[in-house]
Design a protein around this motif. Structure first.
Motif, PDB file in Angstrom:
ATOM      1  N   VAL A  65       0.872  -1.195   0.083  1.00  0.00           N
ATOM      2  CA  VAL A  65       0.018   0.015  -0.076  1.00  0.00           C
ATOM      3  C   VAL A  65       0.668   1.350   0.148  1.00  0.00           C
ATOM      4  CG1 VAL A  65      -1.713   1.214   1.314  1.00  0.00           C
ATOM      5  CG2 VAL A  65      -1.742  -1.148   1.101  1.00  0.00           C
ATOM      6  N   THR A  66       1.887   1.234   0.988  1.00  0.00           N
ATOM      7  CA  THR A  66       2.621   2.712   1.017  1.00  0.00           C
ATOM      8  C   THR A  66       3.763   2.889  -0.262  1.00  0.00           C
ATOM      9  OG1 THR A  66       4.301   1.274   2.247  1.00  0.00           O
ATOM     10  CG2 THR A  66       2.862   2.760   3.450  1.00  0.00           C
ATOM     11  N   GLY A  67       3.904   1.730  -0.793  1.00  0.00           N
ATOM     12  CA  GLY A  67       4.537   1.485  -1.980  1.00  0.00           C
ATOM     13  C   GLY A  67       4.001   2.094  -3.277  1.00  0.00           C
ATOM     14  N   ALA A  68       2.778   1.668  -3.298  1.00  0.00           N
ATOM     15  CA  ALA A  68       2.063   2.061  -4.316  1.00  0.00           C
ATOM     16  C   ALA A  68       1.733   3.581  -4.193  1.00  0.00           C
ATOM     17  CB  ALA A  68       0.609   1.270  -4.248  1.00  0.00           C
ATOM     18  N   LEU A  69       1.664   4.316  -2.864  1.00  0.00           N
ATOM     19  CA  LEU A  69       1.447   5.516  -3.045  1.00  0.00           C
ATOM     20  C   LEU A  69       2.560   6.587  -3.160  1.00  0.00           C
ATOM     21  CD1 LEU A  69      -1.028   5.449   0.140  1.00  0.00           C
ATOM     22  CD2 LEU A  69      -1.502   5.146  -2.318  1.00  0.00           C
ATOM     23  N   VAL A 104       9.471   1.063  -3.400  1.00  0.00           N
ATOM     24  CA  VAL A 104       9.049   0.978  -4.622  1.00  0.00           C
ATOM     25  C   VAL A 104       9.176   2.301  -5.369  1.00  0.00           C
ATOM     26  CG1 VAL A 104       6.548   0.666  -5.995  1.00  0.00           C
ATOM     27  CG2 VAL A 104       7.395  -0.430  -3.612  1.00  0.00           C
ATOM     28  N   GLY A 105       9.302   3.586  -4.734  1.00  0.00           N
ATOM     29  CA  GLY A 105       9.563   4.706  -5.701  1.00  0.00           C
ATOM     30  C   GLY A 105      10.836   4.760  -6.330  1.00  0.00           C
ATOM     31  N   ALA A 106      11.948   3.806  -5.953  1.00  0.00           N
ATOM     32  CA  ALA A 106      13.230   3.636  -6.328  1.00  0.00           C
ATOM     33  C   ALA A 106      13.093   3.269  -7.813  1.00  0.00           C
ATOM     34  CB  ALA A 106      14.145   2.864  -5.621  1.00  0.00           C
ATOM     35  N   MET A 107      12.186   2.422  -8.303  1.00  0.00           N
ATOM     36  CA  MET A 107      12.145   2.036  -9.633  1.00  0.00           C
ATOM     37  C   MET A 107      11.806   3.091 -10.551  1.00  0.00           C
ATOM     38  SD  MET A 107      13.458  -1.075  -8.832  1.00  0.00           S
ATOM     39  CE  MET A 107      13.370  -1.668 -10.741  1.00  0.00           C
ATOM     40  N   PRO A 108      10.887   3.892 -10.593  1.00  0.00           N
ATOM     41  CA  PRO A 108      10.909   4.804 -11.670  1.00  0.00           C
ATOM     42  C   PRO A 108      11.870   5.884 -11.531  1.00  0.00           C
ATOM     43  CG  PRO A 108       9.234   5.253 -10.084  1.00  0.00           C
ATOM     44  CD  PRO A 108       9.933   3.839  -9.629  1.00  0.00           C
ATOM     45  N   LEU A 109      12.666   5.739 -10.319  1.00  0.00           N
ATOM     46  CA  LEU A 109      13.863   6.736 -10.410  1.00  0.00           C
ATOM     47  C   LEU A 109      15.039   6.325 -11.153  1.00  0.00           C
ATOM     48  CD1 LEU A 109      13.616   8.081  -6.497  1.00  0.00           C
ATOM     49  CD2 LEU A 109      13.108   9.401  -8.646  1.00  0.00           C
ATOM     50  N   SER A 110      15.293   4.892 -10.991  1.00  0.00           N
ATOM     51  CA  SER A 110      16.178   4.342 -11.722  1.00  0.00           C
ATOM     52  C   SER A 110      16.065   4.314 -13.387  1.00  0.00           C
ATOM     53  CB  SER A 110      16.470   2.615 -11.558  1.00  0.00           C
ATOM     54  OG  SER A 110      15.106   2.319 -11.658  1.00  0.00           O
ATOM     55  N   PHE A 111      14.713   4.157 -13.664  1.00  0.00           N
ATOM     56  CA  PHE A 111      14.522   4.663 -15.148  1.00  0.00           C
ATOM     57  C   PHE A 111      14.760   5.918 -15.776  1.00  0.00           C
ATOM     58  CE2 PHE A 111      10.733   1.179 -14.051  1.00  0.00           C
ATOM     59  CZ  PHE A 111      11.828   0.293 -13.927  1.00  0.00           C
TER      60      PHE A 111
END
Length: 464
Positions: free
Chosen positions: A60-64, A116-123
């Motif tokens: 839940v917190t990752g999705a947010l 979870v927010g680290a993934m779009p940052l890596s992209f």
């Protein structure tokens, strides 16, 4: 305001390597709760309902967090925001490793969800710091390490918890995250922001939070909705209200968290639909296969221990680790549509095969390995498709919603699997009938196969 993209820097393999290692470390930390949930329930004396809450707290917190991180990365620079997030994740891992009770452990898991927010940052970083022809493979490598780290966490969590204690299964991956973050800070060059409008759309964030929480509430209460239909009505009305409100706010916001005009692009909305369907099918297999290994039913199952299950899943972990780079290479050479069609075909065949052929351990070992490979390839192709279908200033925003949908897809698949097995358990028994596993695998294969209709339309009117 979108700034013109700066020329890519020649960062070399070392920079891609440190981001990939960090992705593997956070993937490992993300996955340690699921295989040890029965042990945690015993150690903390918590009920199955409380265990279910623990299993979804990070999701839940990752999705947010993912959409906020993507926007901040676009507007402040991916490296800077990634370091901030890793500080929060490391704090969460420390809290989890020292937690004496469920409330403290839930707080630690909520902090860890920032990973979870680290993934779009890596992209964002891969697109900024690499030439255009190299970034798809780099994105695939990072995705592969994240998926492989998740499988590694599934493999090692049980042995660590049983051999040392459950506290160490949080502590060891957290230490790896800290070390990898230090290397990212030292090796990776600073990237320039691509957006100057740095405000966060907090009303949009609040409404998206309502959407995710209501969706999770609906899944959690689904087994009781037959006896209490009012729950279904409440969940549907709330979900519709939050979705309507979110769309209205995003359309009017001066700086929306998600530009709804992106959804008008076929490449974007089709990628989101495919992500959900593929993750539902994958989550069902992730949920069902370990239980089928462990169950000792009437004429089926293998009664495997936690150590045995970890060994059986090792080939799947290896396939997951190489799926990202393979998906990146395949997408660059053949295009995302072709890669998705092949991957979905392999997933469907694997699910059908396990539904009707599971009398030997190797049947499930091979089937799970094929599914891990195909799922990783598909998700990588979808992330690349999404990332390259928008301008540099929207990369984090667009890919972050992929991750939100991924979370919802996995939660849906796991809930479907649990509901089917519960419905297929005879009265007076705690062992599901074999037909329940067959039905769940068939449902997963049908959902996955139907996504091929979306793939067929992906290239219409869109240059690959």
């Amino acid at each position: 305001m979108t700034a013109p993209p700066a020329p890519p820097l020649r960062v070399g393999k070392s920079a891609v390597g440190v981001v990939s290692i960090l992705a593997g470390a956070i993937g490992t930390l993300e996955s340690v709760v699921s295989p040890t949930l029965p042990l945690l329930q015993r150690e903390l004396s918590i009920s199955p309902a409380q265990g279910a809450l623990l299993s979804i707290a990070m999701l839940v917190t990752g999705a947010l967090t993912a959409p906020i991180a993507g926007v901040l990365g676009d507007r402040h620079g991916g490296k800077r925001v990634m370091i901030w997030l890793m500080v929060v994740v490391s704090a969460g891992g420390l809290v989890s490793s020292l937690a004496p009770n469920l409330p403290v452990l839930l707080f630690g898991q909520a902090l860890e969800g920032a990973m979870v927010g680290a993934m779009p940052l890596s992209f964002i970083l891969m697109r900024k710091l690499l030439p255009a022809e190299e970034s798809p493979v780099a994105i695939g490598v990072v995705s592969g390490f994240f998926v492989g780290g998740g499988m590694l966490g599934t493999l090692i969590a049980g042995p660590i918890a049983e051999g040392l204690s459950w506290h160490w299964m949080f502590a060891i991956p957290t230490l790896a995250v800290v070390v990898a973050t230090v290397f990212v800070h030292r090796v990776l060059p600073d990237d320039q922001p691509t957006r100057s409008d740095a405000r966060i759309d907090w009303p949009g964030v609040a409404l998206l939070s309502g959407i995710v929480l209501t969706f999770m509430f609906g899944l959690a209460t689904a087994p009781d909705m037959g006896a209490q239909p009012l729950l279904l009505v409440v969940a549907v009305v709330l979900l519709a209200a939050f979705v309507t409100g979110w769309i209205a706010v995003e359309r009017r916001a001066a700086s929306p968290m998600f530009d709804l005009r992106l959804l008008a692009r076929p490449a974007i909305w089709r990628s989101y639909v495919l992500t959900f369907a593929i993750c539902v099918g994958a989550a069902l297999s992730i949920y069902l296969v370990p239980q089928l290994f462990a169950v000792s039913g009437d004429g089926y199952g293998f009664g495997a221990s936690s150590t045995d299950i970890g060994r059986y899943l090792l080939p799947a972990a290896a396939m997951a680790a190489i799926s990202g780079p393979l998906g990146g290479l395949g997408t660059r050479r053949f295009g995302s549509t072709a890669v998705l069609a092949v991957g979905i075909g392999v997933m469907t065949a694997g699910l059908i095969g396990m539904a009707f052929i599971h009398t030997e351990v190797w049947h499930l070992v091979v089937g799970k390995a094929l599914l891990s490979l195909a799922n990783g390839v598909c998700i990588t192709a979808l992330v690349i498709k999404t990332a390259t279908s928008v301008d540099h200033g929207s990369t984090g925003t667009a890919t972050s919603l992929v991750l939100v949908i991924r979370v919802l897809g996995f939660a849906t698949g796991a809930q479907i699997g649990g509901a089917v097995l519960t419905a297929g358990t005879p009265a007076g028994s705690d062992v599901p009938a074999e037909s329940a596993y067959v039905a769940a695998f068939v449902i997963a294969s049908v959902v996955t196969a139907l996504s091929l209709f979306v793939v067929r339309s992906m290239s219409k009117g869109v240059k690959e």
